[in-house]
Write a protein that holds these residues in place. Structure first.
Motif, mmCIF file in Angstrom:
data_model
loop_
_atom_site.group_PDB
_atom_site.id
_atom_site.type_symbol
_atom_site.label_atom_id
_atom_site.label_comp_id
_atom_site.label_asym_id
_atom_site.label_seq_id
_atom_site.Cartn_x
_atom_site.Cartn_y
_atom_site.Cartn_z
ATOM 1 N N GLN A 341 -5.547 -1.939 -17.570
ATOM 2 C CA GLN A 341 -6.066 -2.857 -18.598
ATOM 3 C C GLN A 341 -6.024 -2.197 -19.967
ATOM 4 O O GLN A 341 -5.637 -2.812 -20.955
ATOM 5 C CB GLN A 341 -7.506 -3.292 -18.265
ATOM 6 N N LEU A 342 -6.410 -0.899 -20.005
ATOM 7 C CA LEU A 342 -6.394 -0.172 -21.271
ATOM 8 C C LEU A 342 -4.976 -0.062 -21.814
ATOM 9 O O LEU A 342 -4.740 -0.295 -23.004
ATOM 10 C CB LEU A 342 -6.940 1.239 -21.066
ATOM 11 N N GLY A 343 -4.043 0.269 -20.921
ATOM 12 C CA GLY A 343 -2.644 0.420 -21.319
ATOM 13 C C GLY A 343 -2.150 -0.875 -21.934
ATOM 14 O O GLY A 343 -1.466 -0.888 -22.969
ATOM 15 N N SER A 344 -2.521 -1.960 -21.315
ATOM 16 C CA SER A 344 -2.112 -3.275 -21.782
ATOM 17 C C SER A 344 -2.666 -3.549 -23.183
ATOM 18 O O SER A 344 -1.980 -4.114 -24.035
ATOM 19 C CB SER A 344 -2.599 -4.296 -20.754
ATOM 20 N N VAL A 345 -3.921 -3.120 -23.427
ATOM 21 C CA VAL A 345 -4.528 -3.317 -24.747
ATOM 22 C C VAL A 345 -3.797 -2.477 -25.791
ATOM 23 O O VAL A 345 -3.454 -2.969 -26.870
ATOM 24 C CB VAL A 345 -6.034 -2.939 -24.716
ATOM 25 N N PHE A 346 -3.544 -1.198 -25.452
ATOM 26 C CA PHE A 346 -2.866 -0.315 -26.412
ATOM 27 C C PHE A 346 -1.494 -0.869 -26.776
ATOM 28 O O PHE A 346 -1.072 -0.844 -27.926
ATOM 29 C CB PHE A 346 -2.731 1.104 -25.847
ATOM 30 N N LYS A 347 -0.795 -1.375 -25.740
ATOM 31 C CA LYS A 347 0.530 -1.925 -25.968
ATOM 32 C C LYS A 347 0.449 -3.085 -26.963
ATOM 33 O O LYS A 347 1.262 -3.214 -27.870
ATOM 34 C CB LYS A 347 1.104 -2.429 -24.638
ATOM 35 N N LYS A 348 -0.563 -3.920 -26.771
ATOM 36 C CA LYS A 348 -0.706 -5.088 -27.635
ATOM 37 C C LYS A 348 -0.982 -4.655 -29.077
ATOM 38 O O LYS A 348 -0.405 -5.191 -30.019
ATOM 39 C CB LYS A 348 -1.849 -5.969 -27.124
ATOM 40 N N ILE A 349 -1.857 -3.642 -29.229
ATOM 41 C CA ILE A 349 -2.192 -3.157 -30.575
ATOM 42 C C ILE A 349 -0.922 -2.668 -31.286
ATOM 43 O O ILE A 349 -0.688 -2.984 -32.458
ATOM 44 C CB ILE A 349 -3.236 -2.019 -30.506
ATOM 45 N N ALA A 350 -0.103 -1.926 -30.525
ATOM 46 C CA ALA A 350 1.109 -1.367 -31.124
ATOM 47 C C ALA A 350 2.111 -2.473 -31.413
ATOM 48 O O ALA A 350 2.690 -2.551 -32.506
ATOM 49 C CB ALA A 350 1.716 -0.334 -30.183
ATOM 50 N N ARG A 351 2.326 -3.376 -30.462
ATOM 51 C CA ARG A 351 3.324 -4.421 -30.612
ATOM 52 C C ARG A 351 2.996 -5.358 -31.771
ATOM 53 O O ARG A 351 3.884 -5.751 -32.532
ATOM 54 C CB ARG A 351 3.432 -5.194 -29.293
ATOM 55 N N LEU A 352 1.724 -5.691 -31.916
ATOM 56 C CA LEU A 352 1.339 -6.674 -32.927
ATOM 57 C C LEU A 352 1.313 -6.088 -34.337
ATOM 58 O O LEU A 352 1.078 -6.796 -35.303
ATOM 59 C CB LEU A 352 -0.003 -7.323 -32.573
ATOM 60 N N ALA A 353 1.556 -4.762 -34.434
ATOM 61 C CA ALA A 353 1.702 -4.160 -35.755
ATOM 62 C C ALA A 353 2.962 -4.721 -36.418
ATOM 63 O O ALA A 353 3.068 -4.758 -37.639
ATOM 64 C CB ALA A 353 1.797 -2.646 -35.629
ATOM 65 N N LEU A 354 3.874 -5.148 -35.579
ATOM 66 C CA LEU A 354 5.155 -5.642 -36.079
ATOM 67 C C LEU A 354 5.171 -7.159 -36.090
ATOM 68 O O LEU A 354 4.410 -7.806 -35.370
ATOM 69 C CB LEU A 354 6.279 -5.113 -35.181
#
Lengths: 391, 379
Positions: A341-354
């Motif tokens: 779940q955490l990994g999924s959140v981090f991924k979203k934070i990084a992806r949505l920077a773009l």
């Protein structure tokens, strides 16, 4: 008329208003059974947690007199602050223990070991976040006014810093929560005046002073020659709590598969609809009893969002029933291991920077109630919504 | 005050224990340690009445308060909370007011309450039937102006009357015990109405007081209801003497009629004359079965004017708004606790669970509470 209304959240799942009402009634039956059963074991439990929390706190403060035990002192104080904020503070301030009639465990009187005044947090959290969960433009917990946490939030070059802001929010989480109530982003966009914030300033300042005096002046001074060590130790304990609380809370609403909603589709929703949205907008994570307690049982975020005033130790026992209900009505029950779940959140934070939307992950469409047959998601606003499957 | 007490009540102690406060730490070690709150340990429980098959027996409970107890004046009462279903630490705390029955107490001194086990009363039944010596109860400081010295320092009148019924005898007992201890030089007429000699509280002590030459005339009336004629016969000069009355609400109404708005110096009460009669009675929770009837009244803790209106059957929040008030609210669906207010009296139904509750001075969420019959709320 009992036909599917695709302009509502439940309609997107192919449910008719009558089915939503039936669903709501089933949810309420679960609630009633538990609430009628509250009693001594629940009271004994929360008192025991308070006793442990006080014990860890006193032990932590005392161990700073023995410098070789510094790491142990920090650990003890960190555990105390985590228990105080999560299993005690968050839950008591939701009114989960108001039925006990004990002023020490009453939502109106309790305040937590945190720079955010409990009084103000109850407004932004209990009211705004819990009522308008995951409604874009209304639930200010989406991105906390700083982050881009949903593809529907329009991209801006500012969001290139998304991972940095997220990291800073994690480190200074209690301060972020305290300032959250000032709705700075609404002042910037002109929907809130600085005047409206004036009454809040005194409360925040009073609380900040109290917390800083205790952790950064008095307790360090009391340890005499070890004052610098105590100072750093107290700061570390606050930091540990910040990092922990941030991660637990971000697991609750931001993993892949959690839905967000528009104001239009949640207008005039019934109580059944509201329950429906709470489930779709929340995410659980799995773990043992210790993890559940240290997370304030927010590992059962879905159950917590259905019944925010139910003593949190009860969520574990009703979770299987809620999950079963979700299967029956074709709702996603978002859960997984804490790390996934955490990994999924981090991924979203990084992806949505773009710019653009988050990468659509696995596609598992909703299923028709009772049949398990996949439903084609309704095309609501020109974009077909797809959701990730549960891990 | 001891050095320990001074330290525990200091600003430094408050700063170190913020935001929870000193008592939240002390109670974890010993419930009888406190810096601000008042608690008490039950020392003994003595049955007072001896009627066979009495559905509502009376017992006197001796309490050892924490050092934070500031003492009481004769006639005052105390809010007492018990956690019923006691195991590790009990479950739900219920609080009720009880008059102190012993003579005036000083700081930290033992005192007694005398309680009738009301068959519908959770707290009184628990205290009389189930409580054990050693149990810890929660207290307020002594409250109330129903005292023989209405303002501290006022002299006690040289002639006074006490009219009591049933367990309403308790504040009067405290007054008489205090006056006797102080060797009161005046004269007291003590008139008490009880169901039968078997229901008489403190019978032996009252017999002893009556037999002694001490200025207290004891009149015990058994098996009769209060009437003005009975009072006239027992205390012919009662209309010119200051009086204190305590008992069931219905009896107090009759006593008030008998005193007919008499004042101490003859100035009418509505022009500031001090009434000759002081009364006290306690609210008992009564489940109101009338539906959307009666009146709802709201007072505001901010001091702003309240409002009153016919009960329309809507939730209390909606009714308050319809009356032009703007109480605090949030979700309007019972989840956020922004609208919690204290219901002083009346019955409400929780529109979510369907449960009704009639407990006085109860905190309720007004957005999901529908008044049943008349209801009073402090916003």
């Amino acid at each position: 008329m009992d036909t599917v209304d695709p302009t509502t959240v439940a309609g997107r799942y192919g449910l008719t208003p009558r089915q939503v009402e039936e669903f709501g009634a089933e949810v309420e039956a679960i609630r009633k059974r538990v609430m009628d059963d509250l009693g001594e074991t629940d009271a004994a439990y929360i008192r025991k947690v308070v006793k442990y929390q006080r014990g860890f706190e006193v032990a932590g403060r005392a161990l700073f007199y023995l410098p070789p035990f510094w790491p142990l002192a920090v650990a003890s104080l960190s555990v105390s602050k985590i228990l105080d904020n999560m299993e005690i503070g968050h839950n008591v301030m939701h009114g989960q223990y108001d039925w006990m009639g004990d002023p020490a465990l009453n939502s109106k009187m309790f305040d937590w070991d945190n720079v955010c005044p409990g009084e103000q947090w109850k407004y932004s959290h209990n009211y705004i976040h819990h009522t308008f969960t995951n409604i874009l433009g209304k639930d200010r917990d989406i991105g906390y006014g700083i982050l881009r946490m949903d593809e529907e939030q329009p991209w801006h070059p500012y969001y290139l810093g998304n991972p940095v802001y997220a990291f800073l929010l994690m480190v200074f989480f209690e301060w972020g929560v305290a300032l959250h109530d000032l709705e700075v982003e609404n002042i910037v966009n002109g929907t809130r005046s600085i005047e409206q914030n004036k009454p809040l300033h005194a409360g925040i300042m009073r609380k900040v002073k109290k917390q800083a005096l205790k952790d950064y002046v008095l307790f360090p001074l009391l340890t005499g020659p070890f004052a610098p060590l105590t100072f750093v130790g107290n700061a570390t304990a606050n930091l540990v709590r910040n990092v922990w609380a941030y991660n637990i809370i971000f697991c609750g609403h931001f993993p892949a598969g959690v839905e967000t909603f528009t104001e239009a589709e949640t207008e005039d929703e019934t109580r059944g609809h509201w329950y429906f949205r709470q489930i779709l907008g929340s995410a659980n994570f799995e773990g043992g009893p210790l993890l559940h307690m240290m997370s304030g049982n927010l590992s059962f975020q879905i159950e917590h969002h259905l019944f925010p005033d139910m003593p949190a130790r009860r969520y574990a026992e009703i979770a299987p029933e809620i999950q079963e209900l979700c299967e029956k009505y074709g709702l996603q029950y978002n859960t997984g291991g804490i790390f996934s779940q955490l990994g999924s959140v981090f991924k979203k934070i990084a992806r949505l920077a773009l710019p653009g939307s988050a990468k659509k992950e696995t596609v598992a469409g909703p299923t028709a109630p009772g049949t398990g047959q996949p439903l084609v998601p309704e095309d609501v606003d020109g974009e077909t919504r797809v959701r990730a499957s549960a891990a | 005050m001891s050095i320990a007490q001074t330290l525990l009540r200091s600003r430094a102690a408050a700063a170190l224990t913020a935001p929870h406060g000193v008592d939240r730490y002390l109670e974890q070690i010993n419930p009888m340690w406190a810096a601000h709150e008042v608690r008490a340990r039950i020392v003994s429980i003595e049955r007072e009445t001896h009627a066979l098959d009495d559905p509502a027996p009376v017992a006197t409970i001796t309490l050892q308060p924490t050092s934070t107890w500031r003492g009481h004046r004769a006639g005052q009462h105390v809010q007492l909370g018990v956690e019923i279903g006691r195991g590790v630490g009990g479950a739900r705390r219920t609080t009720r007011a009880f008059s102190v029955s012993s003579a005036e107490s000083g700081p930290g001194e033992r005192f007694t309450i005398t309680v009738r086990a009301n068959p519908e009363g959770t707290v009184s039944k628990h205290l009389v039937h189930d409580a054990m010596p050693g149990e810890i109860v929660h207290l307020s400081q002594a409250q109330g102006d129903f005292t023989v010295t209405p303002d501290r320092g006022d002299p006690v009148p040289m002639r006074l009357v006490m009219v009591t019924g049933g367990s309403g005898i308790t504040p009067a007992l405290s007054m008489v015990r205090t006056l006797l201890r102080q060797r009161y030089p005046g004269r007291v007429s003590f008139v008490h109405f009880a169901q039968s000699p078997d229901h008489q509280i403190a019978a032996d002590e009252l017999a002893a007081i009556s037999a002694a030459d001490n200025g207290v005339d004891v009149h015990l009336v058994h098996g009769e209801l209060f009437t003005a004629e009975r009072l006239e016969a027992l205390v012919p000069d009662h209309r010119s003497v200051r009086a204190w009355a305590c008992g069931p609400a219905a009896m107090i109404e009759l006593v008030q009629e008998a005193y007919d708005d008499l004042t101490v110096d003859g100035t009418p009460a509505d022009r500031g004359g001090e009434p000759l009669l002081a009364v006290e009675y306690f609210k008992t929770p009564v489940l109101d079965t009338a539906d959307a009837e009666g009146t709802v009244s709201f007072s505001q803790s901010s001091g702003a004017p309240g409002a009153e209106g016919e009960n329309t059957g809507a939730t209390l929040l909606e009714q308050a708004e319809a009356l032009g008030l703007s109480p605090q609210y949030g979700c309007r669906m019972g989840i956020c606790f922004s609208c919690v207010a204290t219901k002083s009296s009346g019955t409400v139904r929780d529109v979510v669970s369907g449960e009704t509750s009639a407990a006085p001075d109860e905190d309720i969420r007004i957005c999901i509470s529908q008044p049943v019959g008349s209801c009073q709320v402090q916003l």
